[in-house]
Enzyme design. Structure first.
Site, PDB file in Angstrom:
ATOM      1  N   CYS A  74       0.750  -1.227  -0.022  1.00 32.39           N
ATOM      2  CA  CYS A  74       0.150   0.044  -0.035  1.00 32.39           C
ATOM      3  C   CYS A  74       0.811   1.221   0.178  1.00 32.39           C
ATOM      4  O   CYS A  74       1.789   1.186   0.245  1.00 32.39           O
ATOM      5  CB  CYS A  74      -0.717  -0.035   1.078  1.00 32.39           C
ATOM      6  N   ASP A  75       0.369   2.393  -0.696  1.00 33.96           N
ATOM      7  CA  ASP A  75       1.038   3.522  -0.587  1.00 33.96           C
ATOM      8  C   ASP A  75       0.083   4.710  -0.767  1.00 33.96           C
ATOM      9  O   ASP A  75      -1.078   4.492  -1.386  1.00 33.96           O
ATOM     10  CB  ASP A  75       2.295   3.767  -1.603  1.00 33.96           C
ATOM     11  N   SER A  76      -0.001   5.825   0.037  1.00 35.37           N
ATOM     12  CA  SER A  76      -0.796   6.953   0.120  1.00 35.37           C
ATOM     13  C   SER A  76      -0.173   8.228  -0.082  1.00 35.37           C
ATOM     14  O   SER A  76       0.889   8.617   0.155  1.00 35.37           O
ATOM     15  CB  SER A  76      -1.626   6.959   1.506  1.00 35.37           C
TER      16      SER A  76
END
EC number: 3.6.1.9
Length: 200
Positions: A74-76
């Site tokens: 995941c990455d935001s």
């Protein structure tokens, strides 16, 4: 067993609260080497890079854990007025961002990539498939005063989070409204993950 390819304590807490069995393995991916002008595409590329790197580590490990069902990367990032905001580099940048964002809407993009390892069991003779997507939540920030901005930044919390705020922490008091998935803003979309895991 889910293997989380992230060092984020917030993502781990989400999985714990949802009672999803998991382990953590940091990918070691250099995020500064991955670029894309579209923030939604950027976070997908970063999520895929993290999941792929951890998948490779697992498959090359001498102590192979066959209970691992899938690797999740995941990455935001926060997109605001055409700019992409990751973690602020320092307090001054965090204050400047908040002074621009207060009272306005922004988009929090989280890329998700779920990769079953090569040893994962197949379903009806089909090999496990990689799934990648971006979930976007719109965020309306409170119209904070300068004193409130400086006080929040002084807490240190904004320096640890994409976009400079933590919805699950003090930053929750600084957000007026959300349009979309709540957990996505914290680090990963639990509804999306539930759907993916039910299909794998």
């Amino acid at each position: 067993m889910l293997l989380l390819a992230s060092a984020s304590p917030a993502r781990r807490r989400l999985l714990e609260q949802a009672q999803i069995p998991h382990q953590v393995m940091v990918s070691g991916v250099d995020e500064d080497q991955i670029h894309h002008p579209d923030p939604a595409q950027l976070v997908q590329l970063l999520a895929e890079a993290k999941a792929s790197a951890v998948k490779l580590k697992v498959e090359q490990s001498a102590e192979l854990n066959v209970s691992i069902k899938a690797v999740l990367g995941c990455d935001s990032v926060l997109a605001f007025e055409g700019e992409v905001f990751g973690k602020p580099v320092d307090a001054a940048e965090a204050v400047a961002r908040w002074q621009r964002m207060r009272g306005k809407w922004a988009e929090l993009h989280t890329g998700h990539c779920l990769i079953p390892p090569s040893f994962a069991p197949t379903t009806e003779g089909r090999a496990p498939e990689m799934q990648c997507t971006c979930v976007t939540t719109r965020v309306l920030f409170a119209n904070l005063t300068d004193v409130e901005v400086e006080d929040y930044v002084a807490s240190g919390e904004p320096l640890q989070c994409a976009g400079g705020f933590a919805l699950e922490g003090r930053g929750g008091c600084c957000v007026e409204q959300l349009a979309g998935c709540y957990s996505n803003v914290i680090g990963l979309s639990l509804p999306l993950l539930r759907r993916w895991l039910s299909l794998s």
